[in-house]
Design a protein around this motif. Structure first.
Motif, PDB file in Angstrom:
ATOM      1  N   GLU A 111       0.843  -1.196   0.000  1.00  0.00           N
ATOM      2  CA  GLU A 111       0.000   0.000   0.000  1.00  0.00           C
ATOM      3  C   GLU A 111       0.881   1.249   0.000  1.00  0.00           C
ATOM      4  N   PRO A 112       0.389   2.358  -0.571  1.00  0.00           N
ATOM      5  CA  PRO A 112       1.185   3.584  -0.615  1.00  0.00           C
ATOM      6  C   PRO A 112       1.551   4.084   0.782  1.00  0.00           C
ATOM      7  N   GLU A 113       2.799   4.523   0.929  1.00  0.00           N
ATOM      8  CA  GLU A 113       3.250   5.094   2.187  1.00  0.00           C
ATOM      9  C   GLU A 113       2.929   6.594   2.202  1.00  0.00           C
ATOM     10  N   ALA A 114       3.339   7.282   3.231  1.00  0.00           N
ATOM     11  CA  ALA A 114       3.005   8.697   3.370  1.00  0.00           C
ATOM     12  C   ALA A 114       3.522   9.531   2.203  1.00  0.00           C
ATOM     13  N   ASP A 115       4.664   9.153   1.658  1.00  0.00           N
ATOM     14  CA  ASP A 115       5.242   9.899   0.546  1.00  0.00           C
ATOM     15  C   ASP A 115       4.771   9.401  -0.820  1.00  0.00           C
ATOM     16  N   GLY A 116       3.820   8.454  -0.820  1.00  0.00           N
ATOM     17  CA  GLY A 116       3.292   7.918  -2.061  1.00  0.00           C
ATOM     18  C   GLY A 116       4.071   6.737  -2.612  1.00  0.00           C
ATOM     19  N   ARG A 117       5.265   6.477  -2.050  1.00  0.00           N
ATOM     20  CA  ARG A 117       6.058   5.344  -2.515  1.00  0.00           C
ATOM     21  C   ARG A 117       5.430   4.035  -2.044  1.00  0.00           C
ATOM     22  N   GLN A 118       5.743   2.964  -2.766  1.00  0.00           N
ATOM     23  CA  GLN A 118       5.233   1.639  -2.403  1.00  0.00           C
ATOM     24  C   GLN A 118       6.382   0.639  -2.336  1.00  0.00           C
ATOM     25  N   SER A 119       6.268  -0.304  -1.446  1.00  0.00           N
ATOM     26  CA  SER A 119       7.224  -1.402  -1.453  1.00  0.00           C
ATOM     27  C   SER A 119       6.930  -2.277  -2.665  1.00  0.00           C
ATOM     28  N   LEU A 120       7.957  -2.953  -3.163  1.00  0.00           N
ATOM     29  CA  LEU A 120       7.764  -3.867  -4.280  1.00  0.00           C
ATOM     30  C   LEU A 120       8.534  -5.154  -4.026  1.00  0.00           C
ATOM     31  N   HIS A 121       8.028  -6.223  -4.587  1.00  0.00           N
ATOM     32  CA  HIS A 121       8.663  -7.526  -4.447  1.00  0.00           C
ATOM     33  C   HIS A 121       8.619  -8.234  -5.800  1.00  0.00           C
ATOM     34  N   LEU A 122       9.710  -8.882  -6.143  1.00  0.00           N
ATOM     35  CA  LEU A 122       9.790  -9.647  -7.382  1.00  0.00           C
ATOM     36  C   LEU A 122      10.018 -11.115  -7.061  1.00  0.00           C
ATOM     37  N   HIS A 123       9.081 -11.938  -7.497  1.00  0.00           N
ATOM     38  CA  HIS A 123       9.221 -13.388  -7.407  1.00  0.00           C
ATOM     39  C   HIS A 123       9.442 -13.941  -8.806  1.00  0.00           C
ATOM     40  N   VAL A 124      10.292 -14.940  -8.910  1.00  0.00           N
ATOM     41  CA  VAL A 124      10.546 -15.604 -10.179  1.00  0.00           C
ATOM     42  C   VAL A 124      10.028 -17.037 -10.104  1.00  0.00           C
ATOM     43  N   LEU A 125       9.285 -17.432 -11.128  1.00  0.00           N
ATOM     44  CA  LEU A 125       8.739 -18.776 -11.204  1.00  0.00           C
ATOM     45  C   LEU A 125       9.226 -19.431 -12.492  1.00  0.00           C
TER      46      LEU A 125
ATOM     47  N   GLY B 178       6.931 -19.321  -6.083  1.00  0.00           N
ATOM     48  CA  GLY B 178       8.137 -18.859  -6.737  1.00  0.00           C
ATOM     49  C   GLY B 178       9.212 -18.462  -5.737  1.00  0.00           C
ATOM     50  N   GLU B 179      10.288 -17.906  -6.255  1.00  0.00           N
ATOM     51  CA  GLU B 179      11.415 -17.480  -5.426  1.00  0.00           C
ATOM     52  C   GLU B 179      11.467 -15.958  -5.341  1.00  0.00           C
ATOM     53  N   LEU B 180      11.509 -15.448  -4.129  1.00  0.00           N
ATOM     54  CA  LEU B 180      11.665 -14.010  -3.942  1.00  0.00           C
ATOM     55  C   LEU B 180      13.120 -13.647  -4.259  1.00  0.00           C
ATOM     56  N   VAL B 181      13.319 -12.844  -5.315  1.00  0.00           N
ATOM     57  CA  VAL B 181      14.691 -12.534  -5.740  1.00  0.00           C
ATOM     58  C   VAL B 181      15.123 -11.126  -5.359  1.00  0.00           C
ATOM     59  N   LEU B 182      14.172 -10.220  -5.176  1.00  0.00           N
ATOM     60  CA  LEU B 182      14.554  -8.898  -4.679  1.00  0.00           C
ATOM     61  C   LEU B 182      13.346  -8.131  -4.178  1.00  0.00           C
ATOM     62  N   SER B 183      13.611  -7.145  -3.336  1.00  0.00           N
ATOM     63  CA  SER B 183      12.587  -6.249  -2.813  1.00  0.00           C
ATOM     64  C   SER B 183      13.122  -4.831  -2.876  1.00  0.00           C
ATOM     65  N   GLY B 184      12.219  -3.869  -2.924  1.00  0.00           N
ATOM     66  CA  GLY B 184      12.643  -2.477  -2.974  1.00  0.00           C
ATOM     67  C   GLY B 184      11.460  -1.550  -2.820  1.00  0.00           C
ATOM     68  N   ARG B 185      11.595  -0.334  -3.336  1.00  0.00           N
ATOM     69  CA  ARG B 185      10.532   0.669  -3.275  1.00  0.00           C
ATOM     70  C   ARG B 185      10.406   1.332  -4.629  1.00  0.00           C
ATOM     71  N   THR B 186       9.218   1.798  -4.935  1.00  0.00           N
ATOM     72  CA  THR B 186       9.023   2.515  -6.179  1.00  0.00           C
ATOM     73  C   THR B 186       9.855   3.796  -6.168  1.00  0.00           C
TER      74      THR B 186
END
Length: 340
Positions: free
Chosen positions: A77-91, A103-111
């Motif tokens: 969900e959007p944070e106070a600054d409008g950024r969102q967490s993101l997650h990439l899974h590979v299948l 799948g496999e979680l390969v990385l996480s970050g923020r928009t």
């Protein structure tokens, strides 16, 4: 099947619209880009990505009917600054087409920030839309395809063309995968499509939108939800059986009326089998080009509307626009887009 001005099913939430799909050669890498949530649509309301949705790049190899590699993105969900967490899974393998597989979680970050793991890079956020077309031209071809009549370009003035999408923006996901990847090695023949899926109350997933070749929905089904809604929700493996005859008939009617083919029915079938299954072909490690000579991936600069309109009508359909019209909205290096 999707595009900037899509079907009622997708219009329930602009965050689930797929506007464009690009696949091209990066820096010793393959780059996948999917744009969603254009602000050109009247239904645009919520910024960012849907936090209960999945955004997927699906990759087929060597003409296989089903994908065996899937890059699945999810967002918080959007944070106070409008950024969102993101997650990439590979299948991979059979899991690549299973909604229930984790799948496999390969990385996480923020928009708005670059995330990287093992040379795989991701950037997601709001960007200036580099897509370009004058919708007045599209309307001319739309009318002919819908009615099976001749394409009349007598009123079209290419020298007066204007980019309808100038000044618009989209949400984008940029994924860069190095050539060292065990499957995406130079020479690998792939077919790529993107999909958005929304969680259901029953705990499953519903496919809302998909995209492979550009301009499919706006050319063939601008107002026909009997075809466009099923097209968005089905798998490409079902395309030929479900819609090839319909597409072939539409193309045949247009070229017959316009007089651009001695064998309208044969030409219609040829076009339908070029476009279906609706996946974007790309040979890894080669320069991408969605053009008249070859359709091999798609770059942000490619004049895809001109190519597709000409293919469907079997005659030159000059758009009046060149890649220069949006040159300042593309970058040569990662993340290849211009943030707004």
């Amino acid at each position: 099947m999707s595009h900037h001005l899509d079907t009622p099913l997708a219009a329930q939430n602009g965050q689930l619209f797929i506007d464009d799909l690009y696949v091209f050669l990066g820096d010793d890498s393959t780059v996948f880009v999917v744009d969603v949530n254009s602000n050109i649509t009247g239904v645009y309301a919520e910024p960012g990505f849907h936090h209960e949705a999945r955004y997927e790049f699906k990759v087929h190899f060597d003409g296989a009917e089903y994908e065996s590699l899937n890059y699945r993105f999810s967002f918080g969900e959007p944070e106070a600054d409008g950024r969102q967490s993101l997650h990439l899974h590979v299948l991979t393998g059979e899991d690549a087409r299973e909604d229930g597989a984790e799948g496999e979680l390969v990385l996480s970050g923020r928009t708005g920030e670059t995330a990287e793991a093992d040379s795989t890079k991701v950037w997601a956020g709001r960007i200036a839309d580099s897509f370009y077309i004058d919708l007045d031209l599209l309307a001319i071809v739309n009318d002919a395809v819908a009615q099976g009549t001749a394409v009349d370009l007598s009123s079209w003035r290419p020298q007066e063309a204007k980019n309808t999408f100038a000044g618009t923006s989209v949400q984008t996901i940029v994924l860069e995968v190095p050539h060292a990847h065990p499957q995406l090695t130079p020479g690998a023949r792939t077919g790529v499509w993107a999909a958005t899926k929304l969680a259901t109350d029953a705990g499953g997933w519903r496919q809302i939108n998909r995209a492979g070749n550009p301009m499919m929905w706006p050319i063939f089904w601008p107002d026909d939800t009997d075809f466009s809604n099923p097209a968005n929700t089905r798998h490409p493996a079902q395309d030929l059986a479900a819609a090839a005859d319909h597409i072939a008939g539409q193309v045949a009617a247009v070229v017959r009326a316009t007089g651009t083919s001695d064998d309208p029915d044969g030409y219609g079938k040829t076009v339908a089998h070029q476009l279906f299954p609706d996946v974007l072909p790309y040979v890894v490690g080669t320069p991408a080009s969605f053009g008249f000579a070859t359709r091999n991936g798609r770059t942000q600069a490619d004049n895809a509307p001109e190519v597709m309109l000409s293919l469907v009508t079997n005659m030159p359909v000059p758009s009046g626009l060149t890649p220069a019209v949006a040159a300042d909205l593309r970058k040569k290096r990662f993340p290849y887009v211009v943030e707004v």
